[in-house]
Write a protein that holds these residues in place. Structure first.
Motif, mmCIF file in Angstrom:
data_model
loop_
_atom_site.group_PDB
_atom_site.id
_atom_site.type_symbol
_atom_site.label_atom_id
_atom_site.label_comp_id
_atom_site.label_asym_id
_atom_site.label_seq_id
_atom_site.Cartn_x
_atom_site.Cartn_y
_atom_site.Cartn_z
ATOM 1 N N ALA A 174 52.958 32.615 40.160
ATOM 2 C CA ALA A 174 53.140 34.061 40.205
ATOM 3 C C ALA A 174 53.506 34.376 41.599
ATOM 4 N N PHE A 175 54.393 35.393 41.644
ATOM 5 C CA PHE A 175 55.050 35.998 42.766
ATOM 6 C C PHE A 175 54.488 37.543 42.757
ATOM 7 N N PHE A 176 53.926 37.897 44.060
ATOM 8 C CA PHE A 176 53.461 39.253 44.340
ATOM 9 C C PHE A 176 53.953 39.632 45.617
ATOM 10 N N GLY A 177 54.312 41.290 45.381
ATOM 11 C CA GLY A 177 54.444 41.731 46.780
ATOM 12 C C GLY A 177 53.282 42.621 46.743
ATOM 13 N N SER A 178 53.102 43.249 48.283
ATOM 14 C CA SER A 178 51.935 44.070 48.440
ATOM 15 C C SER A 178 52.428 45.251 49.474
ATOM 16 N N ASN A 179 51.964 46.409 49.596
ATOM 17 C CA ASN A 179 52.108 47.188 50.627
ATOM 18 C C ASN A 179 51.111 47.151 51.526
ATOM 19 N N SER A 180 49.986 46.528 51.198
ATOM 20 C CA SER A 180 48.612 46.720 51.884
ATOM 21 C C SER A 180 48.099 45.254 51.968
ATOM 22 N N TYR A 181 48.212 44.387 53.105
ATOM 23 C CA TYR A 181 47.477 43.215 53.209
ATOM 24 C C TYR A 181 46.981 42.878 54.783
ATOM 25 N N ASP A 182 45.630 42.493 54.798
ATOM 26 C CA ASP A 182 44.965 42.268 55.958
ATOM 27 C C ASP A 182 44.415 40.838 55.639
ATOM 28 N N PRO A 183 44.760 40.179 56.711
ATOM 29 C CA PRO A 183 44.104 38.775 56.660
ATOM 30 C C PRO A 183 42.568 38.559 56.581
ATOM 31 N N ILE A 184 41.835 39.469 57.089
ATOM 32 C CA ILE A 184 40.454 39.447 56.844
ATOM 33 C C ILE A 184 39.901 40.256 55.735
ATOM 34 N N PHE A 185 40.571 41.295 55.491
ATOM 35 C CA PHE A 185 40.049 42.003 54.146
ATOM 36 C C PHE A 185 40.693 41.346 53.027
ATOM 37 N N GLY A 186 41.879 41.011 53.168
ATOM 38 C CA GLY A 186 42.502 40.596 51.688
ATOM 39 C C GLY A 186 43.777 41.629 51.247
ATOM 40 N N ALA A 187 44.262 41.331 50.058
ATOM 41 C CA ALA A 187 45.145 42.202 49.665
ATOM 42 C C ALA A 187 44.634 43.371 48.873
ATOM 43 N N SER A 188 45.132 44.474 48.964
ATOM 44 C CA SER A 188 44.654 45.685 48.521
ATOM 45 C C SER A 188 45.523 46.622 47.624
ATOM 46 N N ALA A 189 45.380 47.247 46.900
ATOM 47 C CA ALA A 189 46.127 48.416 46.325
ATOM 48 C C ALA A 189 45.651 49.764 46.365
ATOM 49 N N ALA A 190 46.403 50.672 46.002
ATOM 50 C CA ALA A 190 46.082 52.209 46.303
ATOM 51 C C ALA A 190 45.216 52.749 44.896
ATOM 52 N N GLU A 191 45.621 51.966 43.606
ATOM 53 C CA GLU A 191 44.799 52.580 42.457
ATOM 54 C C GLU A 191 44.054 51.210 41.819
ATOM 55 N N GLU A 192 43.080 51.562 41.055
ATOM 56 C CA GLU A 192 42.285 50.514 40.343
ATOM 57 C C GLU A 192 43.176 49.914 39.516
ATOM 58 N N ILE A 193 43.873 50.234 38.746
ATOM 59 C CA ILE A 193 44.803 49.782 37.706
ATOM 60 C C ILE A 193 45.610 48.845 38.213
ATOM 61 N N GLU A 194 46.335 49.041 39.465
ATOM 62 C CA GLU A 194 47.346 48.310 40.086
ATOM 63 C C GLU A 194 46.543 46.977 40.483
ATOM 64 N N ALA A 195 45.232 46.937 40.896
ATOM 65 C CA ALA A 195 44.399 45.887 41.418
ATOM 66 C C ALA A 195 44.181 45.110 40.379
ATOM 67 N N ALA A 196 43.736 45.835 39.132
ATOM 68 C CA ALA A 196 43.338 45.099 37.724
ATOM 69 C C ALA A 196 44.406 44.337 37.458
ATOM 70 N N VAL A 197 45.480 44.789 37.443
ATOM 71 C CA VAL A 197 46.671 44.091 36.717
ATOM 72 C C VAL A 197 47.301 42.715 37.548
#
Length: 258
Positions: A174-197
Motif C-alpha cells: 500500500a502506498f500512501f501520501g500525507s500532508n502531515s507526518y511527525d516521527p514522534i506523533f505519527g501520520a495524521s489527517a484533517a478529517e476522521e473519514i480520511e484517517a479511517a480510510v
C-alpha cells in the motif's frame, strides 16, 4: 497522423520527438491512440525523453524543452522542477512493485507519479483516486478496482462506504501520501473519514509505504491514524534535515532516502 503498425520503443520515441518539434506539446491520450499502446507506455516514453532533455512532463502530457532558451521556461517546467523530489520518491517506490502484486494507491500526487515508473507487470490496483483510475483504466496489465463513495473534488470518493469497501481486500503493498507526518506523533489527517480510510488499508496490507517529501515533515493534523513503526518504509528526499532523519529512526522507522 496515425501509426497503424506498432513500433519499437526507440522508433516510437523518435516519432514523439518529431511531434514535439512540430506542435510544441503532446498529450498522453492522443499519443496512446496514435501509436496503439497504453497510456502508461506513453508516460514511460515521455519520462525517458524528459531524462534525455527533450521534454518536460506535465499532467496529461509533455512540452518541448527549448534548450536554447532555458531562461524562458513555461509554468509546467517550473512546476516540474519543484516536483523533482516527488519524482525521485515515486521512482524508488515503483521499484518495490512485483509481478502479481495487489496494490493500494491513495489520492496523493506523489503516489500517482509511481505509475510513470511502474514496470509493465500484471498487477491489481485498488484505489479511491480518480487520477489513478484515469491513468490505468485502459492498461491491459492492470486489474482496476475503484472504491465507491461520496466524490470529493480533490482526489476522489471518500466516505464510510469507501472505508468499508477498502477493508475487504488483502494488499501486497500500500502506498500512501500525507500532508502531515511527525516521527514522534505519527501520520495524521484533517478529517476522521480520511484517517479511517487509510487505517483500514494499513491494517490489511503486508507492506506499507509512506511517501513524503521534506517540506511536509513535522506537521500534525486533527486525527492520527498511524505510528512511524506501522510503515515498512518511509520514503523521503535527500533534503530532509538530519534531525528528522534521526527522529524517524529513533521512533522505529525505516527511512529510505531518494
Amino acid at each position: 497522423m496515425e501509426y497503424k503498425k506498432e513500433l519499437s520503443g526507440v522508433k516510437r520515441r523518435e516519432r514523439i520527438i518529431n511531434e514535439l518539434r512540430e506542435h510544441g506539446e503532446v498529450t498522453v491520450k492522443i499519443l496512446s491512440e496514435q501509436f496503439g499502446v497504453s497510456e502508461m507506455t506513453i508516460r514511460r516514453d515521455l519520462h525517458l525523453l524528459e531524462e534525455q532533455g527533450y521534454a518536460t512532463i506535465h499532467y496529461g502530457g509533455a512540452a518541448l524543452l527549448d534548450r536554447q532558451n532555458i531562461g524562458c521556461q513555461s509554468f509546467s517546467l517550473r512546476k516540474g522542477k519543484e516536483s523533482e523530489n516527488k519524482r525521485k520518491i515515486a521512482r524508488r517506490a515503483a521499484s518495490f512493485i512485483k509481478e502479481g502484486d495487489v496494490l493500494f494507491m491513495d489520492t496523493s500526487t506523489t503516489v500517482l507519479e509511481i505509475l510513470t515508473y511502474m514496470p509493465a507487470f500484471r498487477v491489481k490496483i485498488i484505489t479511491n483516486s480518480v487520477p489513478v483510475m484515469e491513468t490505468v483504466y485502459r492498461d491491459e496489465n492492470i486489474d482496476l478496482y475503484m472504491a465507491p463513495g461520496l466524490y470529493r473534488s480533490v482526489g476522489g470518493p471518500l466516505d464510510y462506504t469507501t472505508a468499508e469497501y477498502l477493508s475487504r481486500f488483502h494488499y501486497s503493498k500500500a502506498f500512501f501520501g500525507s500532508n502531515s507526518y511527525d516521527p514522534i506523533f505519527g501520520a495524521s489527517a484533517a478529517e476522521e473519514i480520511e484517517a479511517a480510510v487509510k487505517k483500514c488499508v494499513l491494517e490489511n496490507s503486508d507492506e506499507n509505504y509512506l511517501l513524503i517529501d521534506h517540506s511536509k515533515m513535522g506537521k500534525r493534523s486533527f486525527v492520527k491514524y498511524a505510528d512511524t513503526v506501522d510503515y515498512t518504509g518511509i520514503l523521503s528526499d535527500e533534503e530532509l534535515d538530519i534531525d528528522w532523519r534521526t527522529k524517524i529512526i529513533q521512533n522505529g522507522g525505516s527511512l529510505i532516502l531518494c
